[in-house]
Enzyme design. Structure first.
Site, PDB file in Angstrom:
ATOM      1  N   MET A   1     -50.400  14.057  21.441  1.00 31.21           N
ATOM      2  CA  MET A   1     -51.443  15.060  21.178  1.00 31.21           C
ATOM      3  C   MET A   1     -51.277  15.625  19.761  1.00 31.21           C
ATOM      4  SD  MET A   1     -52.371  16.929  24.706  1.00 31.21           S
ATOM      5  CE  MET A   1     -51.063  18.130  24.729  1.00 31.21           C
TER       6      MET A   1
ATOM      7  N   LEU B   1     -46.909  16.389  15.347  1.00 32.03           N
ATOM      8  CA  LEU B   1     -45.804  15.444  15.535  1.00 32.03           C
ATOM      9  C   LEU B   1     -44.474  16.010  15.040  1.00 32.03           C
ATOM     10  CD1 LEU B   1     -47.562  12.115  14.484  1.00 32.03           C
ATOM     11  CD2 LEU B   1     -47.373  13.135  16.759  1.00 32.03           C
ATOM     12  N   HIS B   2     -43.428  15.701  15.803  1.00 32.66           N
ATOM     13  CA  HIS B   2     -42.071  16.087  15.435  1.00 32.66           C
ATOM     14  C   HIS B   2     -41.163  14.875  15.639  1.00 32.66           C
ATOM     15  CE1 HIS B   2     -41.529  16.277  19.749  1.00 32.66           C
ATOM     16  NE2 HIS B   2     -42.423  17.250  19.868  1.00 32.66           N
TER      17      HIS B   2
ATOM     18  N   GLY C   1     -39.243  14.041  17.926  1.00 36.71           N
ATOM     19  CA  GLY C   1     -39.307  13.438  19.261  1.00 36.71           C
ATOM     20  C   GLY C   1     -40.377  12.354  19.310  1.00 36.71           C
ATOM     21  N   HIS C   2     -41.572  12.703  18.820  1.00 36.29           N
ATOM     22  CA  HIS C   2     -42.643  11.704  18.755  1.00 36.29           C
ATOM     23  C   HIS C   2     -42.227  10.525  17.863  1.00 36.29           C
ATOM     24  CE1 HIS C   2     -45.131  15.534  19.279  1.00 36.29           C
ATOM     25  NE2 HIS C   2     -45.492  14.830  20.340  1.00 36.29           N
TER      26      HIS C   2
ATOM     27  N   GLU D   1     -39.008  10.821  27.838  1.00 40.39           N
ATOM     28  CA  GLU D   1     -38.382  11.365  29.054  1.00 40.39           C
ATOM     29  C   GLU D   1     -38.454  12.889  29.066  1.00 40.39           C
ATOM     30  OE1 GLU D   1     -34.450   9.701  29.182  1.00 40.39           O
ATOM     31  OE2 GLU D   1     -35.177   7.810  30.018  1.00 40.39           O
TER      32      GLU D   1
ATOM     33  N   ASP E   1     -41.013  14.592  29.165  1.00 42.65           N
ATOM     34  CA  ASP E   1     -41.992  14.875  30.222  1.00 42.65           C
ATOM     35  C   ASP E   1     -41.706  13.886  31.352  1.00 42.65           C
ATOM     36  OD1 ASP E   1     -43.993  16.840  28.773  1.00 42.65           O
ATOM     37  OD2 ASP E   1     -43.432  15.296  27.348  1.00 42.65           O
TER      38      ASP E   1
ATOM     39  N   SER F   1     -43.947  20.400  20.609  1.00 44.22           N
ATOM     40  CA  SER F   1     -44.987  20.944  19.716  1.00 44.22           C
ATOM     41  C   SER F   1     -45.188  22.425  20.002  1.00 44.22           C
ATOM     42  CB  SER F   1     -46.308  20.209  19.931  1.00 44.22           C
ATOM     43  OG  SER F   1     -46.119  18.821  19.768  1.00 44.22           O
TER      44      SER F   1
HETATM   45  P1  AMP Z   1     -47.223  15.306  23.495  1.00 46.28           P
HETATM   46  O1  AMP Z   1     -47.780  15.177  22.108  1.00 46.28           O
HETATM   47  O2  AMP Z   1     -46.498  16.572  23.737  1.00 46.28           O
HETATM   48  O3  AMP Z   1     -48.243  14.950  24.550  1.00 46.28           O
HETATM   49  O4  AMP Z   1     -46.100  14.195  23.611  1.00 46.28           O
HETATM   50  C1  AMP Z   1     -46.376  12.846  23.315  1.00 46.28           C
HETATM   51  C2  AMP Z   1     -45.208  12.015  23.765  1.00 46.28           C
HETATM   52  O5  AMP Z   1     -44.026  12.438  23.082  1.00 46.28           O
HETATM   53  C3  AMP Z   1     -44.927  12.173  25.266  1.00 46.28           C
HETATM   54  O6  AMP Z   1     -44.614  10.890  25.804  1.00 46.28           O
HETATM   55  C4  AMP Z   1     -43.731  13.096  25.286  1.00 46.28           C
HETATM   56  O7  AMP Z   1     -42.915  12.932  26.424  1.00 46.28           O
HETATM   57  C5  AMP Z   1     -43.004  12.668  24.024  1.00 46.28           C
HETATM   58  N1  AMP Z   1     -42.102  13.721  23.549  1.00 46.28           N
HETATM   59  C6  AMP Z   1     -42.395  15.035  23.370  1.00 46.28           C
HETATM   60  N2  AMP Z   1     -41.288  15.721  22.996  1.00 46.28           N
HETATM   61  C7  AMP Z   1     -40.278  14.820  22.943  1.00 46.28           C
HETATM   62  C8  AMP Z   1     -38.886  14.910  22.639  1.00 46.28           C
HETATM   63  N3  AMP Z   1     -38.312  16.068  22.298  1.00 46.28           N
HETATM   64  N4  AMP Z   1     -38.141  13.780  22.693  1.00 46.28           N
HETATM   65  C9  AMP Z   1     -38.716  12.592  23.032  1.00 46.28           C
HETATM   66  N5  AMP Z   1     -40.022  12.444  23.343  1.00 46.28           N
HETATM   67  C10 AMP Z   1     -40.792  13.541  23.298  1.00 46.28           C
END
Ligand code: AMP
Length: 284
Positions: free
Chosen positions: A34, A37-38, A40-41, A152, A154, A190
């Site tokens: 979504m 981006l950080h 993790g993404h 992981e 989520d 995020s």
């Molecule tokens: P989001 O943009 O929050 O919908 O996340 C997009 C993807 O990034 C999802 O598959 C999340 O599980 C993954 N994600 C979010 N935060 C992290 C993190 N800290 N470490 C690894 N993956 C993450």
């Protein structure tokens, strides 16, 4: 900085690129996000490069996974900054669809994954997994990846998507990527930017609670013996607890005691106005 990334907002344009890749026998990995981006993404994007020859990152803030009164309007959006980060690590295509490409006028379908999406986040956010499953199905159909990668972080979402893909025979492999954390243990999210300075200092308690509880569980202490003390500490520190549970790592069936099979310790809280979720594997 001028962005040179291949960024597509229309499904028709995506189809053209996708067909060219397929014609050249390229494999495709998709990382749905979504935005905002950080690291993790970005870790998932790096993983994607190791498993496919072409990497698509989708950026779409999915209105259907936000409930009434949740943070859809204020959810952080900064496409240019996201594109800069993606350009730095390299991706082959960014799919940032216009809303009508995902939900055209009259769109009326909801993909509902029962069982695994009930309880945990599904209990407090009943709209959430229907919204996730619906958008992920569309993104998979649009991008037709060989591999789709989810974090992981989520964990329940990852299992819901695995179930969805299995049940509908979607021709894609689902991969999970490990949680990326700040040096103090806070899982990157995020939503962390919503935390006040003070709450940001308190937030790593969540990861510490997971770690100390896991240590007790591995010694044979049961969840009902260990959880109340930990949750009391969290509540005293200002967390509002949604759930703190030990679950089977594959089925999410509730567990009270670790018995050797892969388990997952999952927690969800609100700190200030920020919902924080985290989890760790419990494996002896
Ligand atoms: P989001 O943009 O929050 O919908 O996340 C997009 C993807 O990034 C999802 O598959 C999340 O599980 C993954 N994600 C979010 N935060 C992290 C993190 N800290 N470490 C690894 N993956 C993450």
């Amino acid at each position: 900085m001028s962005i040179k990334l291949n960024t597509i907002s229309k499904f028709a344009d995506l189809k053209t690129t996708r067909s060219t890749w397929r014609h050249n026998n390229q494999t495709i990995a998709l990382v749905p996000t979504m935005g905002a981006l950080h690291e993790g993404h970005l870790s998932l994007v790096k993983l994607a490069h190791t498993v496919a020859s072409k990497v698509i990152v989708s950026i779409f803030v999915n209105p259907k996974q936000f409930g009434q009164g949740e943070d859809l309007d204020e959810y952080p959006r900064d496409l240019n900054s996201d594109l800069g980060k993606l350009e730095e690590i390299g991706v082959d295509l960014v799919y940032a669809p216009d809303a009508d490409q995902i939900y055209p006028h009259g769109f009326s379908t909801v993909i509902s994954v029962t069982g695994i999406s009930e309880g945990l986040c599904g209990a407090s956010r009943p709209h959430f997994f229907g919204g996730v499953a619906t958008v992920v199905t569309k993104l998979l159909l649009h991008c037709t990846p060989d591999i789709a990668i989810f974090g992981e972080k989520d964990y329940q979402q990852l299992l819901v998507i695995r179930r969805l893909v299995t049940d509908l025979d979607l021709p894609v492999d689902v991969m999970g990527g490990p949680i990326v954390r700040e040096s103090d243990g806070l899982a990157l999210s995020s939503r962390n930017i919503y935390l006040s300075k003070q709450d940001r200092q308190t937030a790593p308690m969540l990861h510490k609670a997971l770690m100390s509880t896991r240590a007790q569980l591995l010694k044979g202490v049961s969840m009902h013996q260990v959880a109340s003390q930990t949750t009391d500490q969290l509540i005293k520190a200002g967390f509002k607890l949604d759930y703190f549970e030990l679950r089977d790592a594959n089925t999410l069936a509730p567990m009270d005691q670790y018995g050797g099979q892969p388990a997952r310790l999952l927690i969800a809280t609100t700190l200030g106005r920020t919902r924080l979720i985290d989890n760790i594997a419990v494996i002896g």
